[in-house]
Design an enzyme around this catalytic site. Structure first.
Site, PDB file in Angstrom:
ATOM      1  N   CYS A  97       0.854  -1.187   0.000  1.00 42.94           N
ATOM      2  CA  CYS A  97       0.000   0.000   0.000  1.00 42.94           C
ATOM      3  C   CYS A  97       0.891   1.237   0.000  1.00 42.94           C
ATOM      4  O   CYS A  97       1.980   1.239   0.563  1.00 42.94           O
ATOM      5  CB  CYS A  97      -0.942   0.101   1.189  1.00 42.94           C
TER       6      CYS A  97
ATOM      7  N   ARG B 114       3.390  -0.018  -5.219  1.00 43.80           N
ATOM      8  CA  ARG B 114       3.229  -0.649  -3.905  1.00 43.80           C
ATOM      9  C   ARG B 114       1.912  -1.414  -3.769  1.00 43.80           C
ATOM     10  O   ARG B 114       1.686  -2.128  -2.791  1.00 43.80           O
ATOM     11  CB  ARG B 114       3.290   0.412  -2.806  1.00 43.80           C
TER      12      ARG B 114
ATOM     13  N   TRP C  37      -2.979  -2.536  -1.597  1.00 45.75           N
ATOM     14  CA  TRP C  37      -2.699  -3.945  -1.894  1.00 45.75           C
ATOM     15  C   TRP C  37      -3.400  -4.713  -0.783  1.00 45.75           C
ATOM     16  O   TRP C  37      -2.997  -4.654   0.376  1.00 45.75           O
ATOM     17  CB  TRP C  37      -1.198  -4.203  -1.870  1.00 45.75           C
TER      18      TRP C  37
ATOM     19  N   ASN D  47      -0.899   2.035   5.893  1.00 43.44           N
ATOM     20  CA  ASN D  47      -0.111   0.986   5.249  1.00 43.44           C
ATOM     21  C   ASN D  47       0.428   0.094   6.363  1.00 43.44           C
ATOM     22  O   ASN D  47       1.074   0.596   7.281  1.00 43.44           O
ATOM     23  CB  ASN D  47       1.044   1.626   4.460  1.00 43.44           C
ATOM     24  N   GLY D  48       0.154  -1.213   6.290  1.00 40.45           N
ATOM     25  CA  GLY D  48       0.623  -2.125   7.337  1.00 40.45           C
ATOM     26  C   GLY D  48      -0.496  -3.083   7.722  1.00 40.45           C
ATOM     27  O   GLY D  48      -1.497  -3.197   7.007  1.00 40.45           O
TER      28      GLY D  48
ATOM     29  N   GLU E  37      15.996 -17.310 -11.112  1.00 36.74           N
ATOM     30  CA  GLU E  37      15.538 -15.943 -11.377  1.00 36.74           C
ATOM     31  C   GLU E  37      14.738 -15.880 -12.689  1.00 36.74           C
ATOM     32  O   GLU E  37      13.707 -15.210 -12.765  1.00 36.74           O
ATOM     33  CB  GLU E  37      16.766 -15.010 -11.406  1.00 36.74           C
TER      34      GLU E  37
ATOM     35  N   LYS F 250      10.877 -14.624 -12.912  1.00 35.34           N
ATOM     36  CA  LYS F 250      10.458 -13.527 -13.794  1.00 35.34           C
ATOM     37  C   LYS F 250       9.273 -13.963 -14.651  1.00 35.34           C
ATOM     38  O   LYS F 250       8.316 -13.227 -14.823  1.00 35.34           O
ATOM     39  CB  LYS F 250      11.598 -13.086 -14.730  1.00 35.34           C
TER      40      LYS F 250
ATOM     41  N   GLU G  24       5.960 -14.413 -12.530  1.00 40.48           N
ATOM     42  CA  GLU G  24       5.411 -13.156 -12.003  1.00 40.48           C
ATOM     43  C   GLU G  24       4.581 -12.402 -13.024  1.00 40.48           C
ATOM     44  O   GLU G  24       3.538 -11.865 -12.691  1.00 40.48           O
ATOM     45  CB  GLU G  24       6.542 -12.197 -11.639  1.00 40.48           C
TER      46      GLU G  24
ATOM     47  N   HIS H 283      16.536 -36.394 -11.378  1.00 32.93           N
ATOM     48  CA  HIS H 283      16.016 -36.915 -10.106  1.00 32.93           C
ATOM     49  C   HIS H 283      14.535 -36.570  -9.924  1.00 32.93           C
ATOM     50  O   HIS H 283      14.036 -36.584  -8.810  1.00 32.93           O
ATOM     51  CB  HIS H 283      16.827 -36.362  -8.931  1.00 32.93           C
TER      52      HIS H 283
ATOM     53  N   LYS I 280       5.234  -4.137  -5.371  1.00 28.40           N
ATOM     54  CA  LYS I 280       6.693  -4.001  -5.463  1.00 28.40           C
ATOM     55  C   LYS I 280       7.364  -4.144  -4.106  1.00 28.40           C
ATOM     56  O   LYS I 280       8.426  -4.728  -3.986  1.00 28.40           O
ATOM     57  CB  LYS I 280       7.005  -2.636  -6.081  1.00 28.40           C
TER      58      LYS I 280
HETATM   59  C1  F6R Z   1      10.757 -10.301  -8.017  1.00 34.26           C
HETATM   60  C2  F6R Z   1      10.632  -9.321  -6.969  1.00 34.26           C
HETATM   61  C3  F6R Z   1      10.491  -9.802  -5.569  1.00 34.26           C
HETATM   62  C4  F6R Z   1      11.471  -9.045  -4.673  1.00 34.26           C
HETATM   63  C5  F6R Z   1      11.241  -9.409  -3.211  1.00 34.26           C
HETATM   64  C6  F6R Z   1      12.243  -8.738  -2.303  1.00 34.26           C
HETATM   65  O1  F6R Z   1      10.839  -9.713  -9.281  1.00 34.26           O
HETATM   66  O2  F6R Z   1      10.655  -8.152  -7.201  1.00 34.26           O
HETATM   67  O3  F6R Z   1      10.682 -11.168  -5.474  1.00 34.26           O
HETATM   68  O4  F6R Z   1      12.774  -9.367  -5.067  1.00 34.26           O
HETATM   69  O5  F6R Z   1       9.948  -9.024  -2.838  1.00 34.26           O
HETATM   70  O6  F6R Z   1      12.145  -7.352  -2.376  1.00 34.26           O
HETATM   71  P1  F6R Z   1      13.303  -6.416  -1.893  1.00 34.26           P
HETATM   72  O7  F6R Z   1      14.493  -6.690  -2.741  1.00 34.26           O
HETATM   73  O8  F6R Z   1      12.768  -5.029  -2.078  1.00 34.26           O
HETATM   74  O9  F6R Z   1      13.574  -6.745  -0.456  1.00 34.26           O
END
Ligand code: F6R
Length: 621
Positions: free
Chosen positions: A2, A27, A76, A102-103, A494, A498, A501, A517, A616
């Site tokens: 949020c 956010r 969010w 927010n929280g 990774e 990607k 997501e 395995h 994010k």
């Molecule tokens: C993936 C992504 C998330 C963040 C994770 C940690 O693309 O963005 O998996 O990597 O939420 O976030 P930070 O790095 O901000 O602690």
């Protein structure tokens, strides 16, 4: 998650709030709302919409948006589905107070039941609504002003909050507070004009002077007066004003269709920024060296470390897996990599000389923050690797190195990952040199190669059109497998993250040799398998793994080193990346995977920058 924003001053609040919400939309973006105290009728005007900030703009169109004080929120969802009624701001029983949050309020159901007994009614399913009702209850019982009532009410609250609250009877006052969720207050000197937001990005164009509220502090903002900050007991505390320097151009698409694509293409330049002033020519030799102030000034403490524990989440955790290999290779220190969310509740064994490295793009991830607080309480020394300047994790760490890749807005992390890996490489080299565990030749060669990485990423980016074309042929897939070994194993993880997501295709990353395995059972003509098969000591072994997939009719996409004829002879879809050292290969091999997931998602018509269910910055547990 949020995002919250507030404004009080002489300008119209609404355009400032909306622009700010757009900046904070990363956010959370399932609903949005704003509250203004009107200049025309002195009453509260609240507009809300399910969906994005643009939907809120449509809802407020043509309505009274005349106030010079207001608060706003982009949500969010945690408690309660995304809907207009659950959207913030929430309003108190009498309609006098309104609040954004927010929280998560952990004891909200107890508080709610108690307030119901006192005649309070609840409209929403949110935890937030109890806050505004509780503040009003305290106000009515004690006769105290808004600031004191907020303070007193917050003493009964468990959980995390950043809040902003206004009272329609007092259009010159805005009260805010935080615990475990970030809150920045921007001050325009001399004008008595204030901005507040979940991070500095919506504030930076108005002022460079920011106060970051600390945990359990309440900020009292009055039009035309000085900011006052109190602790929850009412004692005034010092508001430390910091000067921020944010490159606002980073907050725009700059001609790219999405932030994610822009941020992928940002990588060559921002990685140069990341190395700037840290890789320097030595006055004593002809070769450059790594100078990191955090390593130099904490040299003795870091040299004492007999173990390093890396804590992080998501993409930052993947960077941590590469960091483990870098630190073990160059520094010969055993390294563990833990999910912050697991570490914090695992009753971790921390020895006095341990160093905990926290990696976080935002610097606000709740689990990572809690993990380092836990580690510090057990005596660990915490080294932060963070992008968010002035963020909670940066402030909580004993020392640290910013990755300096500029704001990352696309929800899928791209340039932060490569920035984290570059910083981890520099730390490993600097510490390895200080320890004497890296040979001078290897040290110099690695630095020279690291300096070349931005140009080599440019060469990968030149293949964007080819990768786009390739991606368009893989939108049919329901599953993907990503396989890599050694340095490229975290890249496989990774790449898979990607893809899931932003394209909602199920994908798994695996160490290539583990495929036999279990996962090999999934391989058939419908299963794309992405191999990261660059030149290093395990190259021939991974080529054998590829043969195993070919024999089962799997459809391979291979990331190989330029000039690789062997794999090109075996599979149709090959993306070449320039030759580099094995330990730096992830910085190149991840780039085509970022582009692949981006183009698959775009070809599927999905919202790349704001994928469903994600946010994010994960500031809740
Ligand atoms: C993936 C992504 C998330 C963040 C994770 C940690 O693309 O963005 O998996 O990597 O939420 O976030 P930070 O790095 O901000 O602690």
């Amino acid at each position: 998650m949020c995002g919250i924003i507030g404004y009080i001053g002489s300008r119209k609040a609404y355009p400032i709030l909306i622009k700010g919400l757009h900046r904070l939309e990363y956010r959370g973006y399932d609903s949005a709302g704003c509250a203004l105290i009107s200049e025309e009728d002195s009453d509260l005007h609240i507009y809300k919409a399910k969906g994005k900030v643009a939907d809120l703009e449509s809802a407020a169109k043509g309505k009274d948006c005349s106030g010079t004080i207001g608060i706003a929120h982009t949500r969010w969802a945690t408690h309660g589905v995304p809907s207009e009624v659950n959207a913030h701001p929430h309003v108190s029983e009498t309609g006098n107070l309104t609040l954004v949050h927010n929280g998560i309020i952990e004891n909200y159901s107890t508080l709610r039941e108690q307030l119901k007994k006192h005649g309070y009614h609840f409209q929403s399913e949110t935890d937030t609504e109890v806050l505004v009702q509780l503040i009003e209850y305290v106000m009515s019982k004690t006769g105290e002003d808004l600031a004191t009532s907020v303070r007193v009410a917050l003493k009964s609250v468990f959980g995390a909050y950043a809040i902003a609250v206004i009272d329609r009877r007092h259009p010159d006052m805005l009260v805010c507070a935080r615990r475990s969720s970030p809150l920045a207050i921007g001050i325009v000197d001399g004008d008595g004009e204030f901005f507040l937001a979940s991070d500095a990005s919506p504030i930076a164009e108005y002022t460079k002077h920011i106060v970051y509220l600390k945990d359990e502090e309440v900020g009292v903002i009055e039009r035309g007066k000085h900011l006052k900050v109190y602790d929850l007991n009412g004692a005034e505390t010092e508001a430390e004003v910091k000067e921020i320097d944010l490159d606002l151009s980073m907050l725009d698409h700059e001609g790219f269709p999405h932030f994610m694509l822009k941020e992928i293409f940002d990588q060559p330049n921002v990685l140069k920024d990341c190395m700037q002033g840290r890789i320097v020519e030595s006055p004593y030799s002809h070769s450059p060296q790594v100078i990191l102030s955090a390593v130099t000034s904490n040299r003795r403490r870091l040299l004492r470390a007999r173990r390093i524990v890396i804590v992080s989440c998501g993409t930052s955790w993947h960077a941590g897996l590469i960091g483990k290999q870098l630190l073990e290779h160059f520094c010969r220190i055993p390294v563990e990599v833990a999910y912050a969310s697991e570490f914090r509740y695992s009753d971790p064994v921390i020895e006095p000389d341990d160093v905990v490295v926290a990696i976080s793009q935002s610097g606000e991830t709740a689990d990572t923050l809690a993990a380092i607080q836990q580690a510090k309480s057990q005596g660990a020394f915490v080294y932060g690797i963070v992008n968010g300047v002035g963020s909670s994790i940066a402030r909580e760490s004993d020392t640290g190195t910013y990755i300096h890749v500029g704001p990352e807005i696309g929800v899928a992390s791209t340039k932060a990952f490569t920035g984290q890996v570059v910083v981890l490489t520099m730390i490993a080299l600097a510490l390895g040199m200080a320890k004497g565990t890296v040979e001078q030749d290897e040290y110099e060669q690695t630095i020279r190669e690291l300096i070349q990485i931005p140009e080599k990423i440019n060469r990968v980016l030149e293949q964007n059109d080819k990768i786009k074309q390739l991606a368009s042929r893989f939108t049919f897939a329901h599953n993907f497998l990503y396989l890599g070994r050694g340095w490229n194993y975290p890249v496989a993880l990774e790449g898979a993250l990607k893809l899931k997501e932003i394209s909602y295709i199920h994908a798994e990353g695996y160490p290539a040799a583990e495929m036999k395995h279990g996962p090999i059972a999934l391989v058939d003509a419908e299963m794309p398998v992405v191999f990261i098969a660059t030149h290093h000591k395990l190259y021939q072994k991974i080529v054998s793994n590829m043969q195993e997939v070919i024999s089962r009719h799997g459809r391979i996409i291979a990331i190989v080193t330029e000039g690789d004829e062997q794999v090109k002879g075996m599979v149709e879809d090959v993306i070449e990346i320039p030759e580099t050292l094995a330990c730096l290969a992830p910085l190149l091999s991840v780039v085509p995977l970022q582009l692949l997931s981006y183009h698959v998602a775009v070809a599927k018509g999905l919202d790349v920058d704001q994928p469903r269910n994600l946010a994010k910055s994960v500031t809740v547990e």
